[in-house]
Design an enzyme around this catalytic site. Sequence first.
Site, PDB file in Angstrom:
ATOM      1  N   GLY A   1       0.809  -1.211   0.000  1.00 58.12           N
ATOM      2  CA  GLY A   1       0.000   0.000   0.000  1.00 58.12           C
ATOM      3  C   GLY A   1       0.842   1.262   0.000  1.00 58.12           C
ATOM      4  O   GLY A   1       1.968   1.274  -0.509  1.00 58.12           O
TER       5      GLY A   1
ATOM      6  N   GLY B   1       4.034   0.248   2.266  1.00 58.73           N
ATOM      7  CA  GLY B   1       4.842  -0.863   1.757  1.00 58.73           C
ATOM      8  C   GLY B   1       5.465  -0.554   0.401  1.00 58.73           C
ATOM      9  O   GLY B   1       6.675  -0.786   0.199  1.00 58.73           O
TER      10      GLY B   1
ATOM     11  N   SER C   1       3.726  -1.380  10.193  1.00 56.46           N
ATOM     12  CA  SER C   1       2.410  -0.772  10.433  1.00 56.46           C
ATOM     13  C   SER C   1       2.430  -0.032  11.763  1.00 56.46           C
ATOM     14  O   SER C   1       3.233  -0.341  12.644  1.00 56.46           O
ATOM     15  CB  SER C   1       1.337  -1.863  10.542  1.00 56.46           C
ATOM     16  OG  SER C   1       1.265  -2.625   9.366  1.00 56.46           O
TER      17      SER C   1
ATOM     18  N   CYS D   1      -4.265   8.368   8.847  1.00 53.94           N
ATOM     19  CA  CYS D   1      -3.495   8.116  10.071  1.00 53.94           C
ATOM     20  C   CYS D   1      -3.968   8.883  11.306  1.00 53.94           C
ATOM     21  O   CYS D   1      -4.199   8.274  12.358  1.00 53.94           O
ATOM     22  CB  CYS D   1      -2.027   8.438   9.823  1.00 53.94           C
ATOM     23  SG  CYS D   1      -1.282   7.281   8.669  1.00 53.94           S
TER      24      CYS D   1
ATOM     25  N   PHE E   1      -6.928  14.032   0.441  1.00 60.62           N
ATOM     26  CA  PHE E   1      -6.882  14.643   1.778  1.00 60.62           C
ATOM     27  C   PHE E   1      -5.803  15.710   1.884  1.00 60.62           C
ATOM     28  O   PHE E   1      -5.819  16.525   2.806  1.00 60.62           O
ATOM     29  CB  PHE E   1      -6.750  13.581   2.873  1.00 60.62           C
ATOM     30  CG  PHE E   1      -5.353  13.056   3.090  1.00 60.62           C
ATOM     31  CD1 PHE E   1      -4.870  11.997   2.347  1.00 60.62           C
ATOM     32  CD2 PHE E   1      -4.526  13.636   4.042  1.00 60.62           C
ATOM     33  CE1 PHE E   1      -3.583  11.512   2.552  1.00 60.62           C
ATOM     34  CE2 PHE E   1      -3.245  13.156   4.260  1.00 60.62           C
ATOM     35  CZ  PHE E   1      -2.765  12.091   3.504  1.00 60.62           C
ATOM     36  N   LYS E   2      -4.861  15.692   0.938  1.00 62.81           N
ATOM     37  CA  LYS E   2      -3.882  16.776   0.833  1.00 62.81           C
ATOM     38  C   LYS E   2      -3.337  16.745  -0.585  1.00 62.81           C
ATOM     39  O   LYS E   2      -3.613  15.793  -1.332  1.00 62.81           O
ATOM     40  CB  LYS E   2      -2.770  16.611   1.876  1.00 62.81           C
ATOM     41  CG  LYS E   2      -1.910  15.375   1.671  1.00 62.81           C
ATOM     42  CD  LYS E   2      -0.898  15.167   2.782  1.00 62.81           C
ATOM     43  CE  LYS E   2       0.348  15.985   2.605  1.00 62.81           C
ATOM     44  NZ  LYS E   2       1.498  15.454   3.394  1.00 62.81           N
TER      45      LYS E   2
HETATM   46  P1  NAD Z   1      -2.860   0.494   2.704  1.00 62.41           P
HETATM   47  O1  NAD Z   1      -4.271   0.174   2.962  1.00 62.41           O
HETATM   48  O2  NAD Z   1      -2.504   1.468   1.641  1.00 62.41           O
HETATM   49  O3  NAD Z   1      -2.050  -0.863   2.389  1.00 62.41           O
HETATM   50  C1  NAD Z   1      -2.153  -2.027   3.135  1.00 62.41           C
HETATM   51  C2  NAD Z   1      -2.080  -3.223   2.183  1.00 62.41           C
HETATM   52  O4  NAD Z   1      -1.995  -4.432   2.943  1.00 62.41           O
HETATM   53  C3  NAD Z   1      -3.303  -3.374   1.286  1.00 62.41           C
HETATM   54  O5  NAD Z   1      -2.892  -3.345  -0.060  1.00 62.41           O
HETATM   55  C4  NAD Z   1      -3.904  -4.750   1.675  1.00 62.41           C
HETATM   56  O6  NAD Z   1      -4.420  -5.458   0.571  1.00 62.41           O
HETATM   57  C5  NAD Z   1      -2.691  -5.453   2.240  1.00 62.41           C
HETATM   58  N1  NAD Z   1      -2.998  -6.541   3.175  1.00 62.41           N
HETATM   59  C6  NAD Z   1      -3.790  -6.494   4.271  1.00 62.41           C
HETATM   60  N2  NAD Z   1      -3.753  -7.662   4.918  1.00 62.41           N
HETATM   61  C7  NAD Z   1      -2.941  -8.483   4.211  1.00 62.41           C
HETATM   62  C8  NAD Z   1      -2.491  -9.818   4.393  1.00 62.41           C
HETATM   63  N3  NAD Z   1      -2.867 -10.531   5.456  1.00 62.41           N
HETATM   64  N4  NAD Z   1      -1.669 -10.348   3.462  1.00 62.41           N
HETATM   65  C9  NAD Z   1      -1.261  -9.620   2.406  1.00 62.41           C
HETATM   66  N5  NAD Z   1      -1.636  -8.341   2.196  1.00 62.41           N
HETATM   67  C10 NAD Z   1      -2.458  -7.784   3.090  1.00 62.41           C
HETATM   68  O7  NAD Z   1      -2.256   0.981   4.104  1.00 62.41           O
HETATM   69  P2  NAD Z   1      -1.063   2.025   4.324  1.00 62.41           P
HETATM   70  O8  NAD Z   1      -1.547   3.410   4.188  1.00 62.41           O
HETATM   71  O9  NAD Z   1       0.100   1.576   3.526  1.00 62.41           O
HETATM   72  O10 NAD Z   1      -0.774   1.792   5.874  1.00 62.41           O
HETATM   73  C11 NAD Z   1      -0.150   0.618   6.332  1.00 62.41           C
HETATM   74  C12 NAD Z   1       0.246   0.816   7.780  1.00 62.41           C
HETATM   75  O11 NAD Z   1       1.230   1.858   7.869  1.00 62.41           O
HETATM   76  C13 NAD Z   1      -0.888   1.251   8.709  1.00 62.41           C
HETATM   77  O12 NAD Z   1      -0.682   0.688   9.973  1.00 62.41           O
HETATM   78  C14 NAD Z   1      -0.709   2.759   8.797  1.00 62.41           C
HETATM   79  O13 NAD Z   1      -1.212   3.291   9.990  1.00 62.41           O
HETATM   80  C15 NAD Z   1       0.788   2.900   8.752  1.00 62.41           C
HETATM   81  N6  NAD Z   1       1.281   4.187   8.221  1.00 62.41           N
HETATM   82  C16 NAD Z   1       0.691   4.746   7.138  1.00 62.41           C
HETATM   83  C17 NAD Z   1       1.196   5.929   6.618  1.00 62.41           C
HETATM   84  C18 NAD Z   1       0.566   6.593   5.425  1.00 62.41           C
HETATM   85  O14 NAD Z   1       0.934   7.714   5.141  1.00 62.41           O
HETATM   86  N7  NAD Z   1      -0.358   5.963   4.729  1.00 62.41           N
HETATM   87  C19 NAD Z   1       2.318   6.520   7.195  1.00 62.41           C
HETATM   88  C20 NAD Z   1       2.905   5.912   8.290  1.00 62.41           C
HETATM   89  C21 NAD Z   1       2.376   4.729   8.789  1.00 62.41           C
HETATM   90  C1  UDX Z   2       0.933  11.995   8.833  1.00 67.12           C
HETATM   91  C2  UDX Z   2       2.256  12.334   9.532  1.00 67.12           C
HETATM   92  O1  UDX Z   2       2.672  13.648   9.147  1.00 67.12           O
HETATM   93  C3  UDX Z   2       3.329  11.320   9.156  1.00 67.12           C
HETATM   94  O2  UDX Z   2       4.524  11.568   9.881  1.00 67.12           O
HETATM   95  C4  UDX Z   2       2.801   9.927   9.485  1.00 67.12           C
HETATM   96  O3  UDX Z   2       3.766   8.952   9.119  1.00 67.12           O
HETATM   97  C5  UDX Z   2       1.486   9.649   8.791  1.00 67.12           C
HETATM   98  O4  UDX Z   2       0.529  10.673   9.151  1.00 67.12           O
HETATM   99  P1  UDX Z   2      -0.035  12.358   6.389  1.00 67.12           P
HETATM  100  O5  UDX Z   2      -1.342  12.126   7.038  1.00 67.12           O
HETATM  101  O6  UDX Z   2       0.325  11.559   5.189  1.00 67.12           O
HETATM  102  O7  UDX Z   2       1.156  12.126   7.443  1.00 67.12           O
HETATM  103  O8  UDX Z   2       0.101  13.906   5.956  1.00 67.12           O
HETATM  104  P2  UDX Z   2       0.301  15.263   6.798  1.00 67.12           P
HETATM  105  O9  UDX Z   2       1.220  16.127   6.037  1.00 67.12           O
HETATM  106  O10 UDX Z   2       0.650  15.000   8.192  1.00 67.12           O
HETATM  107  O11 UDX Z   2      -1.138  15.923   6.725  1.00 67.12           O
HETATM  108  C6  UDX Z   2      -2.254  15.385   7.414  1.00 67.12           C
HETATM  109  C7  UDX Z   2      -3.416  16.332   7.324  1.00 67.12           C
HETATM  110  O12 UDX Z   2      -3.171  17.499   8.107  1.00 67.12           O
HETATM  111  C8  UDX Z   2      -3.719  16.828   5.914  1.00 67.12           C
HETATM  112  O13 UDX Z   2      -5.118  16.825   5.725  1.00 67.12           O
HETATM  113  C9  UDX Z   2      -3.184  18.238   5.905  1.00 67.12           C
HETATM  114  O14 UDX Z   2      -3.842  19.082   5.000  1.00 67.12           O
HETATM  115  C10 UDX Z   2      -3.454  18.663   7.352  1.00 67.12           C
HETATM  116  N1  UDX Z   2      -2.606  19.770   7.827  1.00 67.12           N
HETATM  117  C11 UDX Z   2      -1.256  19.629   7.855  1.00 67.12           C
HETATM  118  C12 UDX Z   2      -3.203  20.929   8.281  1.00 67.12           C
HETATM  119  O15 UDX Z   2      -4.422  21.059   8.274  1.00 67.12           O
HETATM  120  N2  UDX Z   2      -2.408  21.949   8.735  1.00 67.12           N
HETATM  121  C13 UDX Z   2      -1.048  21.847   8.786  1.00 67.12           C
HETATM  122  O16 UDX Z   2      -0.393  22.797   9.234  1.00 67.12           O
HETATM  123  C14 UDX Z   2      -0.447  20.648   8.325  1.00 67.12           C
END
Ligand code: NAD
Ligand code: UDX
Length: 441
Positions: A12, A15, A131, A276, A338-339
């Site tokens: 995702g 990953g 995660s 998140c 969302f951004k």
């Molecule tokens: P995502 O939904 O984009 O991706 C997760 C993927 O895992 C999906 O493609 C799903 O099909 C797969 N999956 C789920 N269960 C599975 C299994 N058992 N086997 C194989 N594949 C499987 O999620 P994401 O945004 O990448 O977030 C992943 C984790 O990282 C979350 O815990 C999130 O909180 C954390 N995180 C996300 C961000 C971000 O910016 N999105 C940043 C920091 C941390």
């Molecule tokens: C956040 C954390 O920043 C990142 O470190 C973590 O790993 C995942 O969650 P993300 O949600 O991808 O990242 O984007 P971020 O830039 O944090 O923005 C989150 C939301 O806050 C957006 O909707 C953005 O528009 C909003 N935002 C950000 C504000 O409203 N005001 C600000 O000053 C900054």
Amino acid sequence: MKIKNICCIGAGYVGGPTMAVIALKCPNIKVTVVDANTEKIKAWNGPLVNLPVYEPGLADVVGKARGKNLFFSDDIKGAIEQAEMIFMAVNTPTKTSGEGAGMAADLTYIESCAKDIAKYAKSDKIVIEKSTLPVRTAEKIKDILEENSNGIKFEILSNPEFLAEGTAIKDLFKSDRVLIGGDMTSSGQLAVQALVDIYRNWIPKEKIITTNVWSSELSKLASNAMLAQRISSINSLSALCEKTGADIGELSKAIGMDHRIGPHFLNASVGFGGSCFKKDILNLVYLCKFYGLIEVAEYWHQVVKINDYQKNRFAQKIIEYCGGRLKGKKITVLGWAFKANTNDSRESPAINVTEMLYNAGADIEIYDPMVEKKTIYSDIKLYWRSKKASENITILDEVKPEDLKNDITVIITEWDEFKGLDYSKTKLFDGRYIISNEMIG
Ligand code: NAD
Ligand code: UDX
């Protein structure tokens, strides 16, 4: 311990980009990213312009490593068998049913990953929590692994990801810090060192912090809570600015120039979105309640409550601006992500704000440069309470100047391509209004 083969479960937003960067920076390590979603894997192997995640710079990184030492596959069993190190980067959404519903993290996906690892592993593995997880999840994972392991040894590390969407590649290339938590045993510390060695290929030593597993797990939740808290703080003050005639932009500047506070995450907005912040804070609130820390739970809960208040306030303001009724009004909504610089619309404020405008009677046109039409329709179907919504909603392929002749244009996401519009003003010219984040306060 020299790692030659890495597997990442979950292709995702985390990953995909993190593994692409590891592969690029460590050409001698084979990196295989697997996912249960075969369509997603197909897209990761498809044309670079249509990768499932849109991030500036990502296509370039994937293009350089894919097929050399970076692979996307749905062969979960094979990838687990081969790897010495396995990252778990699956989703951890808020639970929707059972104990802790609406608050606690749903660990189903992480548990099913651990079960697969236990089932398919034929040699010792380092298993890494990528995660975001509640503190002490490693204990649960260890139980699952050991219960099914046939004597194989697993070391569990926590290595939370701090990238922000829209700047993921930049954040991964030049991380503020990399955090690695491991057991304080000698085998635990060997595993920590193996992961440190990987990051040392491009991250300076002083930016790699090692700690115990629990501190690492909790640092991630706490970091997100602190960032979101700053946004809710400034957004709460934007409401007071409106009452008093103070300017929220000036306030942000004045506050942020104090070096003890700093300028980041002080932009007043329509509310924070993304997959998140909300889920991680609710998870933190749940954990605090679980440990009987009711006052602490209430403190953090307020961050989410103010965010809901801000989104409602923004929509309400547009409705009031039109005299309380939007019947017969046409509104263009610019931005659904969302951004800016991401195709991710999870928890986007656009979803709530547009629903409120629609419910007040407006005809809606929506445009986003990167979020697919089918995603916008599915967001509406899944998250709007008014389920019959589909009439009087048009999703545009592009924004033409004539579309902006509608009664109101609301800029929700600050994509660069909207910057040409003079949206610091509420009234652009006769009969056409641009209402933006900046209008708040
Ligand atoms: P995502 O939904 O984009 O991706 C997760 C993927 O895992 C999906 O493609 C799903 O099909 C797969 N999956 C789920 N269960 C599975 C299994 N058992 N086997 C194989 N594949 C499987 O999620 P994401 O945004 O990448 O977030 C992943 C984790 O990282 C979350 O815990 C999130 O909180 C954390 N995180 C996300 C961000 C971000 O910016 N999105 C940043 C920091 C941390
Ligand atoms: C956040 C954390 O920043 C990142 O470190 C973590 O790993 C995942 O969650 P993300 O949600 O991808 O990242 O984007 P971020 O830039 O944090 O923005 C989150 C939301 O806050 C957006 O909707 C953005 O528009 C909003 N935002 C950000 C504000 O409203 N005001 C600000 O000053 C900054």
